[in-house]
Design an enzyme around this catalytic site. Structure first.
Site, PDB file in Angstrom:
ATOM      1  N   CYS A 102      31.539  41.650  -2.242  1.00 52.86           N
ATOM      2  CA  CYS A 102      32.508  42.407  -1.454  1.00 52.86           C
ATOM      3  C   CYS A 102      32.472  43.911  -1.723  1.00 52.86           C
ATOM      4  O   CYS A 102      33.003  44.693  -0.939  1.00 52.86           O
ATOM      5  CB  CYS A 102      33.916  41.869  -1.699  1.00 52.86           C
ATOM      6  SG  CYS A 102      34.101  40.112  -1.321  1.00 52.86           S
TER       7      CYS A 102
ATOM      8  N   HIS B  67      38.748  47.305   0.816  1.00 53.62           N
ATOM      9  CA  HIS B  67      38.172  45.996   1.115  1.00 53.62           C
ATOM     10  C   HIS B  67      39.303  45.083   1.578  1.00 53.62           C
ATOM     11  O   HIS B  67      40.349  44.990   0.928  1.00 53.62           O
ATOM     12  CB  HIS B  67      37.500  45.432  -0.132  1.00 53.62           C
ATOM     13  CG  HIS B  67      37.162  43.983  -0.048  1.00 53.62           C
ATOM     14  ND1 HIS B  67      36.522  43.429   1.043  1.00 53.62           N
ATOM     15  CD2 HIS B  67      37.391  42.953  -0.909  1.00 53.62           C
ATOM     16  CE1 HIS B  67      36.367  42.130   0.850  1.00 53.62           C
ATOM     17  NE2 HIS B  67      36.881  41.830  -0.333  1.00 53.62           N
TER      18      HIS B  67
ATOM     19  N   ASN C 183      38.741  38.035   5.234  1.00 53.70           N
ATOM     20  CA  ASN C 183      37.880  38.709   4.268  1.00 53.70           C
ATOM     21  C   ASN C 183      36.433  38.520   4.720  1.00 53.70           C
ATOM     22  O   ASN C 183      35.895  37.417   4.651  1.00 53.70           O
ATOM     23  CB  ASN C 183      38.102  38.098   2.879  1.00 53.70           C
ATOM     24  CG  ASN C 183      37.273  38.762   1.795  1.00 53.70           C
ATOM     25  OD1 ASN C 183      36.313  39.471   2.071  1.00 53.70           O
ATOM     26  ND2 ASN C 183      37.629  38.506   0.547  1.00 53.70           N
TER      27      ASN C 183
END
Length: 325
Positions: free
Chosen positions: A119, A252, A282
């Site tokens: 990520c 993020h 996500n």
């Protein structure tokens, strides 16, 4: 004369198939897994996510995002002299997804490689591209985050399968006499590798281990907020800036709670945080460039404004980049 790098174009792409919490809950119920829209929203802020079809790889999502970014920058594929793709879900074991994307784009000949920092991947890739432009080894880079996380989700685990989605985001980064990327700060600590991982690999045509995502959510949350705060402040110090100099936080898009906690630590009001997790979920390395493209195209981030991008990921990796348009 010093050479800097600036973001001159952004782009993003989401697969057409949108899966709402209600749809996902119904699918899970068929397997005896109980969840609900209310349960998911309360804990994550996610209402929906997008899943790619079985035959659509990361490079294809990245291709759509890359074309948008090139158009926004007024550049053709032939202008690109560096391609970096951040992904944890590559098309193949090898060659790199960047090489495959390069061919699809028609930008053959320039260096192309993948960055794997989960990520945090886009933060890492942007940092590498900025360094290469400053060093004079590239002048017009395409930096892409592309993921098909739906391929590695365990749909028997309601705590993780509801979190992730597929998508891609991209930026064109060009050499400039004016600063654009102001500072970056990236780190990793492998002692925390087990709290977020896909503990499997290929051997002799089969899979050894578990090729599905595993996450200790509480451990990730506790670690993430503190590390994001440290990375942000370190990047600010490198740029010679104060928190008050930052106009936008582009985090993020992992979980609304992590994002809110990070913003509070940085004394940034909620209205200055770019939030897309509600509709995207996500998307790992794609989440920051997806959110950035949304903020630029919607007019939230204006030319001259400074924004802080930051993320954490499996590894454990984390980092921050401060930039201005």
């Amino acid at each position: 004369m010093s050479t800097f790098s600036r973001i001159t174009g952004t782009g993003s792409y989401l697969p057409p198939r949108k899966v709402t919490n209600h749809e996902l809950a119904a699918q899970l119920a068929e397997q005896g897994i109980e969840t609900s829209d209310e349960w998911i929203v309360e804990r994550t802020g996610i209402h929906a996510r997008h899943f790619a079809e079985r035959d659509v790889p990361s490079s294809e999502l990245g291709l759509h995002a890359a074309r948008q970014a090139l158009q926004a920058a007024g550049r053709a594929p032939q202008d690109i002299d560096l391609i970096i793709v951040a992904t944890s879900t590559p098309d193949m074991v090898f060659p790199s997804t960047a090489s495959i994307l390069q061919h699809k784009l028609g930008a053959n000949g320039c260096p192309a490689f993948d960055v794997q920092a989960v990520c945090s991947g886009f933060i890492y890739a942007l940092t590498v591209a900025d360094a290469m432009i400053r060093a004079g080894t590239a002048r017009c880079a395409l930096v892409v985050g592309a993921e098909v996380f739906s391929r590695i989700l365990n749909f028997q685990d309601r705590t993780t399968c509801v979190l992730f989605g597929d998508g891609a985001g991209a930026v064109v980064l060009e050499a400039s006499e004016q600063p654009g990327i102001l500072a970056s700060d990236i780190h990793a600590d492998g002692q925390y590798r087990d709290i977020l991982c896909v503990p499997g690999n290929v051997y002799g045509g089969g899979v050894i281990g578990e090729p599905l995502l595993h996450m200790d959510g509480q451990a990730v949350f506790k670690l993430a907020v503190g590390l994001l705060d440290k990375a942000a402040r370190a990047a600010l110090d490198k740029a010679g800036l104060e928190l008050s100099d930052i106009d936008w936080l582009v985090p993020h898009q992992a979980n609304i709670r992590i994002m809110q906690s990070t913003a509070r630590k940085l004394h940034l009001p909620p209205e200055r945080v770019v939030v897309t997790v509600g509709e995207h979920g996500n998307t790992s390395a794609a989440s920051i460039p997806l959110a950035l493209d949304h903020a630029v195209r919607s007019g939230m981030i204006q030319p001259g404004q400074r924004f802080l991008m930051e993320g954490v990921g499996g590894g454990f990796t984390w980092g921050a980049v401060i930039a201005q348009l």
